[in-house]
Structures are given as C-alpha cells and as structure tokens.
Design a protein around this motif. Structure first.
Motif, mmCIF file in Angstrom:
data_model
loop_
_atom_site.group_PDB
_atom_site.id
_atom_site.type_symbol
_atom_site.label_atom_id
_atom_site.label_comp_id
_atom_site.label_asym_id
_atom_site.label_seq_id
_atom_site.Cartn_x
_atom_site.Cartn_y
_atom_site.Cartn_z
ATOM 1 N N ALA A 1 0.692 -0.996 -0.086
ATOM 2 C CA ALA A 1 0.012 -0.121 0.194
ATOM 3 C C ALA A 1 0.944 1.384 -0.177
ATOM 4 N N LEU A 2 1.963 1.325 0.766
ATOM 5 C CA LEU A 2 3.012 2.373 0.580
ATOM 6 C C LEU A 2 3.429 2.716 -0.745
ATOM 7 N N ALA A 3 3.647 1.496 -1.534
ATOM 8 C CA ALA A 3 4.531 1.479 -2.586
ATOM 9 C C ALA A 3 3.459 1.991 -3.662
ATOM 10 N N ASP A 4 2.289 1.650 -3.573
ATOM 11 C CA ASP A 4 1.069 1.914 -4.501
ATOM 12 C C ASP A 4 0.801 3.597 -4.187
ATOM 13 N N ALA A 5 0.969 4.135 -2.956
ATOM 14 C CA ALA A 5 0.594 5.158 -2.742
ATOM 15 C C ALA A 5 1.770 6.274 -3.179
ATOM 16 N N GLN A 6 3.016 6.032 -3.049
ATOM 17 C CA GLN A 6 4.172 6.603 -3.691
ATOM 18 C C GLN A 6 4.126 6.619 -5.267
ATOM 19 N N ALA A 7 3.123 5.843 -5.906
ATOM 20 C CA ALA A 7 3.155 5.830 -7.447
ATOM 21 C C ALA A 7 2.083 6.807 -7.844
ATOM 22 N N THR A 8 1.347 7.495 -6.882
ATOM 23 C CA THR A 8 0.310 8.542 -6.988
ATOM 24 C C THR A 8 0.617 10.017 -6.651
ATOM 25 N N ASP A 9 -0.031 10.710 -7.116
ATOM 26 C CA ASP A 9 -0.044 12.195 -6.533
ATOM 27 C C ASP A 9 -0.952 12.609 -5.612
ATOM 28 N N PHE A 10 -1.535 11.429 -4.689
ATOM 29 C CA PHE A 10 -2.532 11.705 -3.765
ATOM 30 C C PHE A 10 -2.052 11.638 -2.614
ATOM 31 N N ASN A 11 -2.887 12.164 -1.714
ATOM 32 C CA ASN A 11 -2.740 11.813 -0.145
ATOM 33 C C ASN A 11 -3.453 10.850 0.504
ATOM 34 N N TYR A 12 -2.863 10.259 1.664
ATOM 35 C CA TYR A 12 -3.484 9.047 2.197
ATOM 36 C C TYR A 12 -3.270 9.200 3.732
ATOM 37 N N ALA A 13 -4.454 8.466 4.400
ATOM 38 C CA ALA A 13 -4.658 8.582 5.877
ATOM 39 C C ALA A 13 -3.716 7.658 6.610
ATOM 40 N N PHE A 14 -3.000 8.050 7.815
ATOM 41 C CA PHE A 14 -2.182 7.345 8.403
ATOM 42 C C PHE A 14 -2.447 7.033 9.729
ATOM 43 N N LYS A 15 -2.375 6.098 10.611
ATOM 44 C CA LYS A 15 -2.601 5.970 12.040
ATOM 45 C C LYS A 15 -1.579 5.336 12.665
ATOM 46 N N ILE A 16 -0.754 5.754 13.836
ATOM 47 C CA ILE A 16 -0.017 5.142 14.476
ATOM 48 C C ILE A 16 -0.680 4.807 15.637
ATOM 49 N N VAL A 17 -0.386 3.617 16.316
ATOM 50 C CA VAL A 17 -0.617 3.179 17.797
ATOM 51 C C VAL A 17 0.375 3.041 18.338
ATOM 52 N N ARG A 18 0.805 3.863 19.262
ATOM 53 C CA ARG A 18 1.947 3.714 20.022
ATOM 54 C C ARG A 18 1.554 2.650 21.479
ATOM 55 N N ASN A 19 2.643 1.929 21.894
ATOM 56 C CA ASN A 19 2.655 1.127 22.728
ATOM 57 C C ASN A 19 3.022 1.571 24.196
ATOM 58 N N ASP A 20 1.980 2.419 24.560
ATOM 59 C CA ASP A 20 2.307 3.144 25.727
ATOM 60 C C ASP A 20 1.176 3.093 26.946
ATOM 61 N N ALA A 21 0.277 2.324 26.794
ATOM 62 C CA ALA A 21 -0.682 1.871 27.725
ATOM 63 C C ALA A 21 0.126 1.620 29.166
ATOM 64 N N ARG A 22 -0.173 2.243 30.343
ATOM 65 C CA ARG A 22 0.364 1.925 31.576
ATOM 66 C C ARG A 22 -0.042 0.750 32.083
#
Length: 170
Positions: A97-118
């Motif tokens: 999906a990253l490589a496919d996104a790189q081949a376009t001129d469009f923007n994509y949504a990203f989500k990062i889930v940190r491992n920080d729950a106490r």
C-alpha cells in the motif's frame, strides 16, 4: 507520568486516497471522527524505524529601524516529513500500500498506535495524519544485510492525537 518505548508500536495506512482539505477545514473533534470512521486500515509490518514528526512553526521576523531590535512571531506550521524504514517483505499488504501510494500524486490517511498503555486498564495513544508518500528507496546493503526500504511521508495536516487514557468501566 511515565516514559514509553517504541517497541510494539504499529503504523497503518488507508489504501484509499483522501483530500487533506476535508481534515484541515474542520475542528479537531470532526477530524478525529473522520479518521475513526476509516475501516480499511492496513498495518505496515516489519517496521524498523517509525521516524519523527511534529509541528515546527516558521519564524517571521521584522527589524525595527527605531530601536534596532528584531521582533519574531510564529508563521505557518509544518508537521514535517516522517521517514518509515521497513525490512522488505514483498507480500506485506502495508508495504504494498505504501508503494502504491508513492506511485500516485494523492494523499493518504495514516494511523500510529503507540505502545504506551500504563496497564491493561489504559488505552494506547493513537496518532492520525494525512500525507503524501514521496519515495520508496531500497537499501540492499552489503552481504550480511537485511534489504530495507525507506518511505518518506510528507505530512499535510496537523498530527491528531488521542492520548492514552483510563478505560471506562461499562
């Protein structure tokens, strides 16, 4: 307050392009609702480095002739370019999906889930942003190297964060 580690964190991409204007033109709660409505998140696996991101304000200056003093203010904000490094796995849907996104001129949504729950009673911090994948350099390295691929993501929205919080009992 506690510090957290990166190990166990995850990054996801939505393979459907989006318009950053739909996120930049609304308040934070509405933007978060748009992100949380995305149902097709694909995890990018074999991530070695999640890179860095975050707003930096452009400096605006004015130098007064009368007192020879430069005055400074904050201008436009730039969330930066996040550089993701992965161990190449040609069967990983997230890397594809990253490589496919790189081949376009469009923007994509990203989500990062940190491992920080106490503890199990807390959620992890989640960060969302929209960006352009602007490259996919391959580093084959020497004989005893893992083949790596680098994906720069130029961020076109603010970073929306949902901080780790206590899970409410039903």
């Amino acid at each position: 307050m506690a510090i957290s580690k990166t190990a166990g964190s995850k990054i996801y991409i939505s393979p459907v392009s989006v318009d950053p204007g739909n996120y930049n033109g609304v308040n934070d709660a509405a933007a978060l609702a748009l992100f949380e409505a995305i149902a097709d998140w694909v995890e990018v696996e074999e991530v070695e480095d999640l890179g860095e991101h975050g707003d930096t304000a452009e400096e605006i200056t004015f130098t007064s002739v009368s007192d020879a003093r430069t005055r400074k203010q904050k201008g436009a904000r730039n969330a930066g370019t996040k550089t993701i490094v992965v161990g190449v796995d040609p069967l990983d849907e997230g890397q594809v999906a990253l490589a496919d996104a790189q081949a376009t001129d469009f923007n994509y949504a990203f989500k990062i889930v940190r491992n920080d729950a106490r503890s199990a009673s807390y959620t992890n911090t989640v960060e969302y942003f929209i960006g352009l994948v602007t490259g996919e350099a391959v580093n084959q390295g020497a004989q005893n190297n893992i083949v790596r691929q680098t994906f720069p993501i130029s961020i076109n929205t603010k970073i929306y964060r949902v901080l780790s919080a206590l899970i409410e009992s039903p």
